[in-house]
Design a protein around this motif. Structure first.
Motif, PDB file in Angstrom:
ATOM      1  N   ASP A  18       0.843  -1.188   0.000  1.00  0.00           N
ATOM      2  CA  ASP A  18       0.000   0.000   0.000  1.00  0.00           C
ATOM      3  C   ASP A  18       0.882   1.243   0.000  1.00  0.00           C
ATOM      4  N   GLU A  19       0.930   1.905  -1.129  1.00  0.00           N
ATOM      5  CA  GLU A  19       1.751   3.110  -1.325  1.00  0.00           C
ATOM      6  C   GLU A  19       3.196   2.913  -0.858  1.00  0.00           C
ATOM      7  N   PRO A  20       3.911   1.978  -1.489  1.00  0.00           N
ATOM      8  CA  PRO A  20       5.266   1.661  -1.019  1.00  0.00           C
ATOM      9  C   PRO A  20       6.269   2.795  -1.181  1.00  0.00           C
ATOM     10  N   THR A  21       5.977   3.767  -2.036  1.00  0.00           N
ATOM     11  CA  THR A  21       6.984   4.818  -2.261  1.00  0.00           C
ATOM     12  C   THR A  21       6.500   6.214  -1.896  1.00  0.00           C
ATOM     13  N   THR A  22       5.305   6.292  -1.311  1.00  0.00           N
ATOM     14  CA  THR A  22       4.790   7.621  -0.957  1.00  0.00           C
ATOM     15  C   THR A  22       5.689   8.282   0.085  1.00  0.00           C
ATOM     16  N   GLY A  23       6.035   9.528  -0.183  1.00  0.00           N
ATOM     17  CA  GLY A  23       6.858  10.262   0.765  1.00  0.00           C
ATOM     18  C   GLY A  23       8.349  10.047   0.609  1.00  0.00           C
ATOM     19  N   LEU A  24       8.740   9.240  -0.373  1.00  0.00           N
ATOM     20  CA  LEU A  24      10.175   9.038  -0.587  1.00  0.00           C
ATOM     21  C   LEU A  24      10.704  10.050  -1.602  1.00  0.00           C
ATOM     22  N   ASP A  25      11.973  10.388  -1.477  1.00  0.00           N
ATOM     23  CA  ASP A  25      12.579  11.277  -2.467  1.00  0.00           C
ATOM     24  C   ASP A  25      12.746  10.496  -3.771  1.00  0.00           C
ATOM     25  N   PRO A  26      12.917  11.207  -4.895  1.00  0.00           N
ATOM     26  CA  PRO A  26      12.925  10.529  -6.194  1.00  0.00           C
ATOM     27  C   PRO A  26      13.929   9.376  -6.292  1.00  0.00           C
ATOM     28  N   ARG A  27      15.092   9.542  -5.708  1.00  0.00           N
ATOM     29  CA  ARG A  27      16.083   8.469  -5.835  1.00  0.00           C
ATOM     30  C   ARG A  27      15.693   7.227  -5.040  1.00  0.00           C
ATOM     31  N   SER A  28      15.232   7.432  -3.807  1.00  0.00           N
ATOM     32  CA  SER A  28      14.791   6.286  -2.995  1.00  0.00           C
ATOM     33  C   SER A  28      13.590   5.611  -3.646  1.00  0.00           C
ATOM     34  N   LYS A  29      12.758   6.422  -4.280  1.00  0.00           N
ATOM     35  CA  LYS A  29      11.594   5.907  -4.978  1.00  0.00           C
ATOM     36  C   LYS A  29      12.024   4.901  -6.047  1.00  0.00           C
ATOM     37  N   LEU A  30      12.979   5.309  -6.878  1.00  0.00           N
ATOM     38  CA  LEU A  30      13.468   4.437  -7.942  1.00  0.00           C
ATOM     39  C   LEU A  30      14.082   3.174  -7.360  1.00  0.00           C
ATOM     40  N   ASP A  31      14.778   3.358  -6.274  1.00  0.00           N
ATOM     41  CA  ASP A  31      15.429   2.261  -5.580  1.00  0.00           C
ATOM     42  C   ASP A  31      14.420   1.217  -5.094  1.00  0.00           C
ATOM     43  N   VAL A  32      13.362   1.698  -4.454  1.00  0.00           N
ATOM     44  CA  VAL A  32      12.329   0.795  -3.950  1.00  0.00           C
ATOM     45  C   VAL A  32      11.585   0.150  -5.125  1.00  0.00           C
ATOM     46  N   GLN A  33      11.350   0.931  -6.193  1.00  0.00           N
ATOM     47  CA  GLN A  33      10.683   0.373  -7.378  1.00  0.00           C
ATOM     48  C   GLN A  33      11.506  -0.766  -7.981  1.00  0.00           C
ATOM     49  N   ALA A  34      12.814  -0.567  -8.060  1.00  0.00           N
ATOM     50  CA  ALA A  34      13.681  -1.616  -8.613  1.00  0.00           C
ATOM     51  C   ALA A  34      13.621  -2.852  -7.721  1.00  0.00           C
ATOM     52  N   PHE A  35      13.542  -2.631  -6.426  1.00  0.00           N
ATOM     53  CA  PHE A  35      13.457  -3.757  -5.492  1.00  0.00           C
ATOM     54  C   PHE A  35      12.149  -4.522  -5.675  1.00  0.00           C
ATOM     55  N   VAL A  36      11.065  -3.797  -5.903  1.00  0.00           N
ATOM     56  CA  VAL A  36       9.772  -4.449  -6.119  1.00  0.00           C
ATOM     57  C   VAL A  36       9.831  -5.347  -7.365  1.00  0.00           C
ATOM     58  N   GLU A  37      10.463  -4.840  -8.420  1.00  0.00           N
ATOM     59  CA  GLU A  37      10.604  -5.659  -9.634  1.00  0.00           C
ATOM     60  C   GLU A  37      11.430  -6.906  -9.357  1.00  0.00           C
ATOM     61  N   GLU A  38      12.483  -6.713  -8.586  1.00  0.00           N
ATOM     62  CA  GLU A  38      13.360  -7.832  -8.270  1.00  0.00           C
ATOM     63  C   GLU A  38      12.612  -8.893  -7.453  1.00  0.00           C
ATOM     64  N   VAL A  39      11.784  -8.434  -6.532  1.00  0.00           N
ATOM     65  CA  VAL A  39      11.008  -9.355  -5.709  1.00  0.00           C
ATOM     66  C   VAL A  39      10.079 -10.195  -6.584  1.00  0.00           C
ATOM     67  N   ARG A  40       9.426  -9.524  -7.510  1.00  0.00           N
ATOM     68  CA  ARG A  40       8.533 -10.252  -8.405  1.00  0.00           C
ATOM     69  C   ARG A  40       9.313 -11.315  -9.185  1.00  0.00           C
ATOM     70  N   ASP A  41      10.479 -10.918  -9.689  1.00  0.00           N
ATOM     71  CA  ASP A  41      11.245 -11.822 -10.540  1.00  0.00           C
ATOM     72  C   ASP A  41      11.919 -12.957  -9.777  1.00  0.00           C
ATOM     73  N   THR A  42      12.292 -12.724  -8.534  1.00  0.00           N
ATOM     74  CA  THR A  42      13.046 -13.756  -7.816  1.00  0.00           C
ATOM     75  C   THR A  42      12.195 -14.569  -6.854  1.00  0.00           C
ATOM     76  N   HIS A  43      10.990 -14.117  -6.542  1.00  0.00           N
ATOM     77  CA  HIS A  43      10.184 -14.824  -5.544  1.00  0.00           C
ATOM     78  C   HIS A  43       8.893 -15.385  -6.088  1.00  0.00           C
ATOM     79  N   ASP A  44       8.728 -15.361  -7.392  1.00  0.00           N
ATOM     80  CA  ASP A  44       7.502 -15.876  -7.972  1.00  0.00           C
ATOM     81  C   ASP A  44       6.285 -15.250  -7.288  1.00  0.00           C
ATOM     82  N   ALA A  45       6.402 -13.965  -6.994  1.00  0.00           N
ATOM     83  CA  ALA A  45       5.328 -13.306  -6.262  1.00  0.00           C
ATOM     84  C   ALA A  45       4.430 -12.518  -7.208  1.00  0.00           C
ATOM     85  N   THR A  46       3.186 -12.410  -6.825  1.00  0.00           N
ATOM     86  CA  THR A  46       2.242 -11.520  -7.492  1.00  0.00           C
ATOM     87  C   THR A  46       2.173 -10.286  -6.613  1.00  0.00           C
ATOM     88  N   ILE A  47       2.346  -9.127  -7.223  1.00  0.00           N
ATOM     89  CA  ILE A  47       2.402  -7.919  -6.411  1.00  0.00           C
ATOM     90  C   ILE A  47       1.267  -6.974  -6.773  1.00  0.00           C
TER      91      ILE A  47
END
Ligand SMILES: Nc1ncnc2c1ncn2[C@@H]1O[C@H](COP(=O)(O)OP(=O)(O)O)[C@@H](O)[C@H]1O
Ligand SMILES: [Mg+2]
Length: 299
Positions: free
Chosen positions: A197-226
């Protein structure tokens, strides 16, 4: 307080080494959706006059395994309520929800084992280290302590959190890093469906990108539906395989970012951007009612 979303369970994380599957579009006939929401409705009765607010109004969504599905809407449009309904924190007033075929009302325990939720106000013991927080969560989830410790170290290392930082208080970390630790903690239970629920709200642009990349990685490495909620158009565009646009509790448009853009261009002669998709379907601009606190991070 740490929110406990899962029943005790001991399970190694399913890590797939094969090429990540990218599944876009609604589940084809015969395929069981990871998450099925049918005519979900939730009303809140508030105030002395008992005025009813329809927070979620007849929403139907079907999500495939492996998708990153975005729920995009302005503040107050019903995103968190929908996530809370799916995570069994709220009860449905009408409609039904099933996770991998398990009905959330009839098989609540089975569903709780399959999902985990991370909210924007991720709860931490701020004085404790990431490592202690994860160990605590592992105990709550009933995971084997040794296995969980190894897993926690592995996940945190992948986040770029070195051994040294593992044992420093969470409160000394940037908000972006805290958010990643919160997601890592949710991964300890190997959820099939991860609700962010709003994983990047309130983050600065760089941290936002960082968390977004992590979310993609989680999907790809954990067979998760996000399933993630956001009011950030660029985030929805970049990260989500499909997007549901919600306005005043109603689903007003759904599709891949490209489908939505070409739809407004074709049918409304609008510029093919998510901004104009949003404007076309809600009659308002997202910037109008969102005070985005983008510069709060302390990294
Ligand atoms: N527990 C609650 N009691 C009363 N009203 C609520 C409650 N939770 C949400 N609402 C109302 O439901 C609507 C949708 O809220 P919410 O789901 O939090 O939206 P979002 O997450 O998109 O900002 C809002 O009008 C909000 O005030
Ligand atoms: Mg919300």
């Amino acid at each position: 307080m740490i929110e406990v979303m899962n029943e005790p369970k001991i399970a190694p994380m399913p890590v797939t080494s094969a090429e990540p599957l990218r599944r876009v579009g609604p589940p084809p006939p015969g395929e069981q959706p990871a998450l099925l929401i049918e005519h979900a409705t939730k009303r809140f009765v508030v105030g002395r006059k008992k005025k009813a607010v329809i927070a979620v109004n007849d929403v139907s969504i079907s999500i495939r395994r492996g998708e990153i599905y975005g729920i995009l809407g302005a503040n107050g449009s019903g995103k968190s309520t929908l996530i809370r309904l799916v995570s069994t924190l709220l009860t449905l007033e009408a409609g039904r929800v099933a996770v991998l075929g398990h009905d959330i009302e009839r098989e609540e325990m089975a569903v709780k084992r399959l999902i985990n939720r991370v909210s924007v106000d991720a709860a931490f013991f701020k004085k404790l280290s990431p490592h202690e927080n994860l160990a605590y969560a592992a105990r709550l989830y009933g995971l084997d302590a040794k296995e969980a410790r190894a897993e926690a170290i592995r996940i945190l290392a992948r986040l770029g959190i070195g051994e040294k930082r593992l044992s420093r208080p969470v409160e000394q970390m940037s908000r972006g890093m805290q958010q990643k630790v919160a997601i890592a903690r949710a991964l300890l239970t190997s959820p099939t469906v991860l609700l962010l629920d709003e994983p990047t709200t309130g983050l600065d642009p760089r941290s936002k990108l960082d968390v977004q990349a992590f979310v993609e990685e989680v999907r790809d490495t954990h067979d998760a539906t996000i399933v993630l909620t956001t009011h950030d158009l660029a985030e929805a565009d970049r990260l989500c395989d499909r997007i549901a646009l919600i306005n005043d509790g109603r689903l007003v448009a759904e599709g891949t970012p490209d489908e939505l853009k070409s739809m407004v261009a074709r049918d409304h002669g609008a510029e093919p951007s998510l901004e104009s998709v949003f404007m076309t379907f809600t009659g308002k601009s997202l910037d109008e009612d969102i005070g985005d606190n983008d510069n709060e991070d302390d990294e």
